[in-house]
Design an enzyme around this catalytic site. Structure first.
Site, PDB file in Angstrom:
ATOM      1  N   ASN A  10       0.859  -1.180   0.000  1.00 43.30           N
ATOM      2  CA  ASN A  10       0.000   0.000   0.000  1.00 43.30           C
ATOM      3  C   ASN A  10       0.899   1.234   0.000  1.00 43.30           C
ATOM      4  O   ASN A  10       1.440   1.615   1.032  1.00 43.30           O
ATOM      5  CB  ASN A  10      -0.895  -0.028   1.255  1.00 43.30           C
ATOM      6  CG  ASN A  10      -1.743   1.227   1.388  1.00 43.30           C
ATOM      7  OD1 ASN A  10      -1.855   2.020   0.445  1.00 43.30           O
ATOM      8  ND2 ASN A  10      -2.337   1.424   2.568  1.00 43.30           N
ATOM      9  N   TRP A  11       1.043   1.833  -1.158  1.00 42.22           N
ATOM     10  CA  TRP A  11       1.976   2.971  -1.269  1.00 42.22           C
ATOM     11  C   TRP A  11       1.421   4.252  -0.673  1.00 42.22           C
ATOM     12  O   TRP A  11       2.125   5.237  -0.555  1.00 42.22           O
ATOM     13  CB  TRP A  11       2.331   3.207  -2.740  1.00 42.22           C
ATOM     14  CG  TRP A  11       3.252   2.185  -3.314  1.00 42.22           C
ATOM     15  CD1 TRP A  11       3.866   1.148  -2.644  1.00 42.22           C
ATOM     16  CD2 TRP A  11       3.702   2.099  -4.675  1.00 42.22           C
ATOM     17  NE1 TRP A  11       4.655   0.437  -3.511  1.00 42.22           N
ATOM     18  CE2 TRP A  11       4.570   0.991  -4.771  1.00 42.22           C
ATOM     19  CE3 TRP A  11       3.439   2.851  -5.823  1.00 42.22           C
ATOM     20  CZ2 TRP A  11       5.187   0.632  -5.967  1.00 42.22           C
ATOM     21  CZ3 TRP A  11       4.052   2.485  -7.012  1.00 42.22           C
ATOM     22  CH2 TRP A  11       4.924   1.386  -7.081  1.00 42.22           C
ATOM     23  N   HIS A  98      -9.691   1.585   4.891  1.00 45.59           N
ATOM     24  CA  HIS A  98      -8.413   1.835   5.564  1.00 45.59           C
ATOM     25  C   HIS A  98      -8.609   2.851   6.688  1.00 45.59           C
ATOM     26  O   HIS A  98      -9.382   3.792   6.546  1.00 45.59           O
ATOM     27  CB  HIS A  98      -7.379   2.340   4.553  1.00 45.59           C
ATOM     28  CG  HIS A  98      -5.992   2.310   5.108  1.00 45.59           C
ATOM     29  ND1 HIS A  98      -5.527   3.279   5.967  1.00 45.59           N
ATOM     30  CD2 HIS A  98      -4.990   1.400   4.978  1.00 45.59           C
ATOM     31  CE1 HIS A  98      -4.284   2.970   6.329  1.00 45.59           C
ATOM     32  NE2 HIS A  98      -3.929   1.831   5.736  1.00 45.59           N
ATOM     33  N   GLY A 237       2.756  -0.889   4.336  1.00 40.87           N
ATOM     34  CA  GLY A 237       2.887   0.502   3.912  1.00 40.87           C
ATOM     35  C   GLY A 237       4.357   0.849   3.708  1.00 40.87           C
ATOM     36  O   GLY A 237       4.970   0.507   2.703  1.00 40.87           O
ATOM     37  N   GLY A 238       4.939   1.500   4.703  1.00 42.89           N
ATOM     38  CA  GLY A 238       6.307   2.033   4.610  1.00 42.89           C
ATOM     39  C   GLY A 238       7.331   1.057   4.069  1.00 42.89           C
ATOM     40  O   GLY A 238       8.148   1.409   3.206  1.00 42.89           O
TER      41      GLY A 238
HETATM   42  P1  PGA Z   1       2.634   0.576   7.619  1.00 44.57           P
HETATM   43  O1  PGA Z   1       1.210   0.781   6.913  1.00 44.57           O
HETATM   44  O2  PGA Z   1       3.174  -0.750   7.129  1.00 44.57           O
HETATM   45  O3  PGA Z   1       3.469   1.738   7.161  1.00 44.57           O
HETATM   46  O4  PGA Z   1       2.408   0.558   9.084  1.00 44.57           O
HETATM   47  C1  PGA Z   1       0.307  -0.289   6.761  1.00 44.57           C
HETATM   48  C2  PGA Z   1      -0.994   0.192   6.165  1.00 44.57           C
HETATM   49  O5  PGA Z   1      -1.461   1.266   6.538  1.00 44.57           O
HETATM   50  O6  PGA Z   1      -1.605  -0.466   5.313  1.00 44.57           O
END
Ligand code: PGA
Length: 256
Positions: A10-11, A98, A237-238
């Site tokens: 998830n960018w 989300h 995400g990150g």
């Molecule tokens: P994160 O984000 O891995 O940066 O904690 C996950 C997400 O929100 O899908």
């Protein structure tokens, strides 16, 4: 039950078309002509979907997701993108519910449900996100919150709709914070979500549905989290902004 894990990047609001191309150049040698024991999904921002479709369109191992869609078909909804439009970009999945959409853009369970139904109408597969805040967890409301989100979000879903849905359990306090739920906390929540699915859709559907964990998943914690019996992959995400780290999570998370 043998569930195929699903790892989705998830960018969020990162990577326009040129950075999407950089990422693709780094990832492609590792995914072209390869088979994986899991599904791989990349969710770029809307404006990068055309570039992603161009670069990954013929890569069977990688599917594309959108990060949102409108609950409406078409018309005077400035700034919105319909589910139907996404289909033109070889998009197969759409992330809905989300916590950033819930918290920052005020999306209610009812709005999320309308989007879920709209996505299913045209055969997109929802990655349906749920999760509690720290305050809710500490206030003993974990199960109540998950029950409400699951029940309302999936209202009107048929068995077929559910079979095309992936759930992402993402404790809000673990998203982008570097704090991960312990494997035990995650497993407990996943088992509970699975039991909720069982209450409404039956034991078979519960055993079949894939439930991803999300919230600060990194190469270093993927193996432990993915070893939990009710965790079927990750929404990242990150740590999915770099192809190498996304691949490392997949490798660590799919080892026997
Ligand atoms: P994160 O984000 O891995 O940066 O904690 C996950 C997400 O929100 O899908």
């Amino acid at each position: 039950m043998n569930r195929k894990p699903i790892f989705a990047a998830n960018w969020k609001m990162n990577k326009g078309p040129s950075e999407t191309e950089d990422f693709a150049r780094a990832l492609l040698p590792h995914v072209q002509h390869q088979t994986f024991p899991c599904d791989l999904v990349i969710a770029p921002p809307f404006v990068s979907l055309a570039k992603a479709a161009e670069l990954f369109g013929n890569v069977t191992a990688v599917a594309l997701a959108a990060q949102n869609c409108s609950e409406y078909d078409a018309g005077a909804y400035t700034g919105e993108v319909s589910a139907m439009m996404l289909k033109e970009f070889y998009v197969h999945y759409v992330i809905l519910g989300h916590s950033e959409r819930r918290a920052i853009y005020g999306e209610t369970d009812a709005v999320i449900n309308a989007k879920m139904l709209k996505a299913r109408e045209i055969n997109l597969k929802p990655i349906f996100c749920i999760g509690e805040t720290l305050e809710e967890r500490e206030g003993g409301k974990l199960e109540e919150v998950l029950r409400r989100q699951v029940t309302k979000g999936l209202e009107g879903f048929s068995d077929k709709d559910l079979s095309e849905t992936v759930i992402a359990y993402e404790p809000v306090w673990a998203i982008g914070t570097g704090v991960t739920a312990t494997a035990e906390q995650a497993q407990e929540a996943h088992a509970f979500v699975r039991s909720l699915i069982g209450e409404t859709f039956g034991a078979d559907a519960a055993a079949r549905i894939r439930i991803q964990y999300g919230g600060s998943v990194k190469p270093g914690n993927a193996a432990e989290l993915m070893a939990c019996p009710d965790i079927d992959g990750a929404l990242i995400g990150g740590a999915a902004l770099e192809a190498s780290s996304f691949l490392q999570i997949i490798e660590n998370g799919t080892k026997d």
